[in-house]
Enzyme design. Structure first.
Site, short mmCIF file in Angstrom:
data_model
loop_
_atom_site.label_atom_id
_atom_site.label_comp_id
_atom_site.label_asym_id
_atom_site.label_seq_id
_atom_site.Cartn_x
_atom_site.Cartn_y
_atom_site.Cartn_z
N HIS A 111 81.56 -42.69 -104.55
CA HIS A 111 81.04 -42.00 -103.38
C HIS A 111 81.76 -40.67 -103.29
O HIS A 111 82.97 -40.62 -103.49
CB HIS A 111 81.41 -42.75 -102.10
CG HIS A 111 80.78 -44.09 -102.00
ND1 HIS A 111 79.43 -44.28 -102.05
CD2 HIS A 111 81.33 -45.29 -101.80
CE1 HIS A 111 79.18 -45.56 -101.89
NE2 HIS A 111 80.31 -46.20 -101.75
N ASP A 154 73.70 -43.22 -105.25
CA ASP A 154 73.95 -41.78 -105.04
C ASP A 154 73.07 -41.18 -103.94
O ASP A 154 72.73 -40.01 -103.98
CB ASP A 154 73.74 -40.98 -106.34
CG ASP A 154 74.56 -41.54 -107.48
OD1 ASP A 154 75.72 -41.90 -107.24
OD2 ASP A 154 74.03 -41.63 -108.60
#
Ligand code: GDP
Length: 431
Positions: free
Chosen positions: A40, A12
């Protein structure tokens, strides 16, 4: 030329945005490991998207998007994802799937759920996408390769053989419904028909592409600290998250990877269980989580609130080293603009001694953060700025301080979620 975009930390970090941005200049984007267990988030002219399996280059019409052999391929998830973007007017991307990629089977997902249930409070915090059972089977040599979908005799025999062993565990350990080989075979026929038009000998395709001078991006999932060998084992993922594995998971020579862009976020976040030394809690964490990323730090796949912490120089220095970093992309810097002072973790205190070297997991659990506070740039919005020199002085200092601590060149600073929110920087550490 081949570039890899990978994460330094727990994932992340903003790899999706950086890949999407770099894909403008790339011909081919390859996912080389992991599965649909992480996501994503990408913001571009088509809108905001959460991708789990598709490479982040699918939004350009000049790119080929590849699912490499190292990926845990969930065929229905892949096709739903393609539909979810084409339904929103993104042109159908050019996709190739490696004939050597293995498939996540419906029972992998069930085994993941059953095992987390069985472990109860001691669970790994799995996303229950079947990733650990998938990779276990791959290395136990009972996984299903895409190529095998096209060999009916082999498939018929293998579903019976695999169901036999799986059913022992389903019956006696989990007390759950058994696998019916005929039904499994049927499902695999559906998978075959879905994937058939895209199947390709990817390593050959890439070898030819490289000979023609094409530019290739390898897109990693998660980050160094989730690597099964070099991460916080056992709270890791089941495939290597390192750029080096990009060579294996795509099928290219290791020396072709000439640039490793390691993405580091300006603060820390993590999902799942495991030691997280610079973690913060309570209102301090809630505020950073709320302001973080683009609309809050919540998992792109699960929606789970992420665990939050200050930037960790120890973990990031280690994370960058293991990736073989040539460039650091330092992301989400704009988010820290609300703070008077910004704490940074510059060392770990373990049994009364301070170290800046990231330790093995059992020592990590005992580590306490050594924090240093840097002055913030409160009240000055850094979004929209294009030149490093135009950033507020304290903001530049923050970047320079982090660079000094981690020892790898920060050549890109991301100051917003969009494709163009990027500041290129000359780094004194860049050779
Ligand atoms: P990935 O898995 O590494 O691609 O990371 P995620 O997509 O899960 O998380 C990154 C989040 O931060 C996403 O919501 C991005 O849109 C957002 N993001 C990326 N770079 C920036 C940035 O520089 N500023 C802000 N505010 N958000 C960013």
């Amino acid at each position: 030329m081949v570039k890899a975009v990978v994460g330094a930390n727990w994932g992340d970090e903003g790899k999706g945005k950086i890949t999407d941005m770099l894909a403008k200049e790339a011909d081919i984007i390859v996912r080389f490991q992991g599965g649909a267990n992480a996501g994503h988030t990408i913001v571009n002219n088509y809108g905001k998207f959460a991708l789990h399996t598709l490479p982040s280059g699918v939004f350009y019409d000049h790119t080929t998007s590849i699912i490499g052999n190292g990926v845990a391929l969930n065929i229905p998830v892949l096709f739903n994802e393609i539909k979810s973007i084409t339904d929103r007017n993104v042109p159908m991307p050019k996709i190739l799937v490696s004939d050597r990629a293995q498939m996540v089977m419906p029972y992998h997902i069930l085994f993941d759920q059953y095992e987390e249930e069985r472990l109860g409070g001691k669970s790994f915090g799995s996303t229950k996408s079947g990733i650990a059972p998938f990779y276990s089977d791959k290395y136990a040599k009972i996984g299903f390769q895409v190529s095998e979908l096209f060999d009916e005799e082999l498939l018929k025999e293998k579903v019976v053989r695999v169901a036999e062993t799986k059913n022992v565990i389903l019956e006696h350990l989990y007390h759950k419904p058994l696998i019916v080989p005929e039904e499994l075979l049927e499902t695999l026929h559906e998978y075959r028909d879905m994937v058939a038009p895209y199947v390709c000998d990817v390593s050959l395709f890439l070898s030819n592409a490289l000979k023609e001078g094409k530019s290739v991006l390898l897109e990693g999932q998660l980050g160094t600290l989730k690597d099964p060998d070099h991460g916080i084992y056992p709270m890791v993922t089941s495939s290597s998250t390192l750029a080096a594995y990009g060579a294996i998971g795509a099928g290219i020579p290791p020396y072709e990877i000439s640039q490793v862009i390691t993405v580091c976020k300006a603060y820390s976040s993590a999902v799942g269980a495991g030691a997280f030394v610079s973690e913060i809690f309570g209102e301090e964490a809630d505020e950073l989580r709320r302001r973080g990323g683009d609309g809050g730090e919540f998992g792109a796949t699960t929606g789970r609130p992420r665990r939050m912490g200050w930037f960790d120089c120890v973990a990031s220095k280690y994370g960058c080293r293991l990736q073989g970093t040539t460039d650091v992309a330092f992301t989400v810097l704009d988010v820290l603009g609300y703070l008077d002072e910004i704490p940074v973790c510059v060392g770990y205190e373990i049994d009364g001694e301070v170290t800046t070297d990231f330790p093995v997991t059992c020592k990590l659990e005992k580590a306490k953060p050594v924090l240093e506070k840097l002055p913030g740039w409160k009240g000055e919005d850094i979004r929209g700025i294009k030149n490093f020199e135009e950033l507020p002085e304290n903001c530049r200092r923050y970047v320079e301080f982090v660079e000094e601590q981690i020892g790898y060149p920060i050549t890109m600073v991301s100051n917003g979620p969009g494709r163009d929110d990027i500041i290129y920087r000359e780094s004194p550490l860049k050779k």
